[in-house]
Write a protein that holds these residues in place. Structure first.
Motif, PDB file in Angstrom:
ATOM      1  N   PRO A  80       0.802  -1.226   0.000  1.00 24.13           N
ATOM      2  CA  PRO A  80       0.000   0.000   0.000  1.00 24.13           C
ATOM      3  C   PRO A  80       0.838   1.282   0.000  1.00 24.13           C
ATOM      4  CG  PRO A  80      -0.929  -1.590   1.522  1.00 24.13           C
ATOM      5  CD  PRO A  80       0.374  -2.149   1.074  1.00 24.13           C
ATOM      6  N   SER A 105      -1.112   6.261  -0.884  1.00 24.35           N
ATOM      7  CA  SER A 105      -1.574   4.874  -0.876  1.00 24.35           C
ATOM      8  C   SER A 105      -1.703   4.379  -2.310  1.00 24.35           C
ATOM      9  CB  SER A 105      -2.919   4.741  -0.146  1.00 24.35           C
ATOM     10  OG  SER A 105      -3.923   5.470  -0.826  1.00 24.35           O
ATOM     11  N   ASP A 110      -3.164   1.188  -4.830  1.00 26.61           N
ATOM     12  CA  ASP A 110      -4.128   0.095  -4.971  1.00 26.61           C
ATOM     13  C   ASP A 110      -3.891  -0.540  -6.342  1.00 26.61           C
ATOM     14  OD1 ASP A 110      -6.304  -1.575  -4.334  1.00 26.61           O
ATOM     15  OD2 ASP A 110      -7.646  -0.307  -5.513  1.00 26.61           O
TER      16      ASP A 110
END
Length: 556
Positions: free
Chosen positions: A85, A136, A138
């Motif tokens: 992450p 972050s 993803d």
């Protein structure tokens, strides 16, 4: 200078004046234009993000610039080495001008206020942005499966025999009288091929042979494919000649080598003996009227007859069976979503995504030797240890490198302490440039060091090269798994996929599929885990080797 496959970086050539564009120049120009468009797109991205953010425009610009750098490099990723992450590490084509792929890592500690760092090739990190409050990642992954049906060759077995005569007679072999026997799996009495048999081969045959007089000249054994009417067809294969004086004076079982391979279960073969001297029997073969398959020619193979009877024989060979299918899973990064903010303004949060085309594979570990630099002085997987060493402990000879090719004069080893116990992929490009010895060799111990695999590339007298894949089931003797002949005398690119959990290796040569094979393991004490490149009594040249493991493997 050598062209590289998709797993190897671009090389740089000295510019020369030409009156027109070459195809290479056109491709480079298009690539350069693509980079310019990427930069232009990133500039537009910054402007759009700044324009649409209601607060904190200064922080938004800083945030967008950091995001721009990540996006620009990630779009050229060839493999992803790390994904979490807060960090991503990936391999890109040459950034440093040394002709070798580079690894880039972007990471944030997760603590608000800490910087976003960029690390190139394991060197000291560089700050991309300070006061990072959010970062972050993803990942959207594509799962791709590969399905293989491995094969396994049996040990030598007695396939068929007819050695108990009912009524015997002798067949004479000379220049004008050729004698042979027809064989077919549907007639095998000693070994019935299983339904999953893919191929069968003959290794040798024992015949009741003799010569009551002093023979002269040479007798040649020849193997033919058989026609539907059980006669030799096409050109003969695998000739083996022997002096007639080697035939015993009294009837005795004599073994003759018959190296013919790759016969389908529905194909038959004819073994024929031909002499080179007329008017005198050079060899007598005992026959019997109690069976069938005897073939004779009195026209030096122009026509054939099928008299009643059969030679007395014992036929030995092997057969290849298909094992249970093996399915391997790989993961490829299709899209990366990024949430990123510098400074205290929540409104300065940026959300973006990077679409990767083509999607790079997500891997666990990676080792590379590109031979544009001393391989014993590089650490491309950044584990703090040099990737390669000379087996003899001596210093690497820089003079053995030329135009990105290693002219091998010693044995290089990589001892990563890795079990290679899951799925491992190898790409190697090499050649054997001189006759003699075993040529150019690549050796790898997989499955915790218990499964030695060996690639051997040899130059043949006709100027072609032959590649052979071996398994060493006891660490000493070599068991051939596959042979690929009639390769050009240039560099040969090989791809191996090893599925250690299934004891399987798949072979691809010059982009062509050459099958999957089951190998045998053994238990050395202690286990020996390594990868090795070396010459053996010949002139071996290595262009590159790249090795990587699937993401879901343990490192040790």
């Amino acid at each position: 200078m050598n062209n590289k496959g998709s797993d190897f970086p671009w090389r740089i050539q000295r510019a020369r004046v030409r009156t027109a564009f070459t195809l290479l120049e056109l491709v480079v120009s298009l690539a350069t234009a693509a980079l310019l468009f990427v930069g232009l797109g990133s500039t537009i991205l910054i402007a759009r993000l700044v324009a649409t953010t209601p607060h904190g425009p200064g922080n938004t610009v800083i945030t967008a610039r950091g995001l721009q750098e990540l996006r620009d490099e990630l779009q050229f990723a060839t493999r992803v080495l790390e994904r979490s992450p807060q960090s991503v590490r990936f391999v890109v084509p040459d950034l440093t001008g040394d002709g070798i792929e580079d690894a880039v890592r972007y990471a944030w500690s997760g603590t608000p206020g800490d910087p976003l760092l960029r690390t190139l090739n394991g060197q000291a990190p560089r700050i991309v942005a300070e006061d990072v409050q959010a970062f972050s990642l993803d990942y959207d992954l594509e799962t791709v499966t590969e399905r293989f049906v491995p094969t396994r060759e049996t040990d030598e077995v007695l396939l068929d025999s007819h050695d108990l005569p009912v009524s015997s007679s002798d067949e004479s072999v000379d220049l004008d009288h050729w004698v042979g026997q027809y064989f077919h799996p549907s007639r095998f009495r000693d070994t019935i091929l299983p339904t999953n048999a893919r191929h069968w081969s003959i290794t040798r045959v024992e015949l009741l042979a003799y010569s009551p007089t002093v023979p002269v000249g040479t007798v040649t054994s020849r193997t033919y494919l058989a026609s539907i009417d059980e006669k030799p067809v096409g050109n003969w294969q695998s000739p083996i000649s022997f002096m007639s004086v080697a035939v015993p004076a009294n009837p005795a079982w004599k073994s003759f080598a018959v190296p013919i391979t790759g016969l389908a279960p529905y194909e038959g073969a004819c073994l024929v003996f031909a002499g080179d001297t007329a008017g005198s029997s050079q060899m007598l073969l005992r026959s019997d009227g109690g069976s069938s398959g005897l073939i004779l020619s009195t026209s030096q193979g122009a026509t054939w007859s099928h008299p009643t009877g059969s030679l007395l024989y014992r036929l030995y060979g092997r057969y290849v069976v298909a094992e249970n299918p093996v399915t391997l899973t790989r993961h490829f990064l299709q899209r990366l979503r990024v949430t990123y903010r510098v400074g205290k303004h929540v409104e300065a949060n940026l959300r973006s995504e990077v679409l990767l085309r083509p999607a790079p594979e997500v891997v666990g570990n990676w080792w590379l030797a590109g031979f544009s630099e001393d391989p014993t002085n590089t650490d491309r997987n950044f584990d703090g240890v040099a990737d390669w060493i000379r087996q003899d402990g001596q210093s690497f000879n820089q003079a053995s490198l030329a135009d990105g090719v290693w002219h091998a004069n010693t044995r290089l080893e990589n001892r990563p302490g890795h079990d290679f116990a899951g799925t491992t992929t190898v790409r190697i490009r090499f050649r054997n440039a001189a006759l003699g010895g075993d040529g150019a060799l690549f050796e790898m111990r997989v499955d915790g060091g218990y499964a030695p695999l060996l690639l051997r590339l040899q130059l043949k007298p006709d100027g072609t090269q032959e590649l052979a894949l071996f398994n060493h089931p006891n660490g000493a003797s070599a068991s051939p798994l596959a042979t690929v002949s009639n390769l050009t005398n240039g560099f040969v690119e090989v791809r191996l996929v090893v599925a250690a959990e299934h004891d399987m290796v798949h072979l691809r040569v010059q982009g062509a599929d050459h099958g999957a094979y089951t190998y045998t393991t053994f238990a050395p004490v202690p286990s020996d885990r390594f990868v090795s490149l070396y010459p053996s009594g010949s002139q071996a040249e290595f262009d590159y080797v790249s090795i990587w493991t699937s993401e879901d493997q343990a490192g040790n």
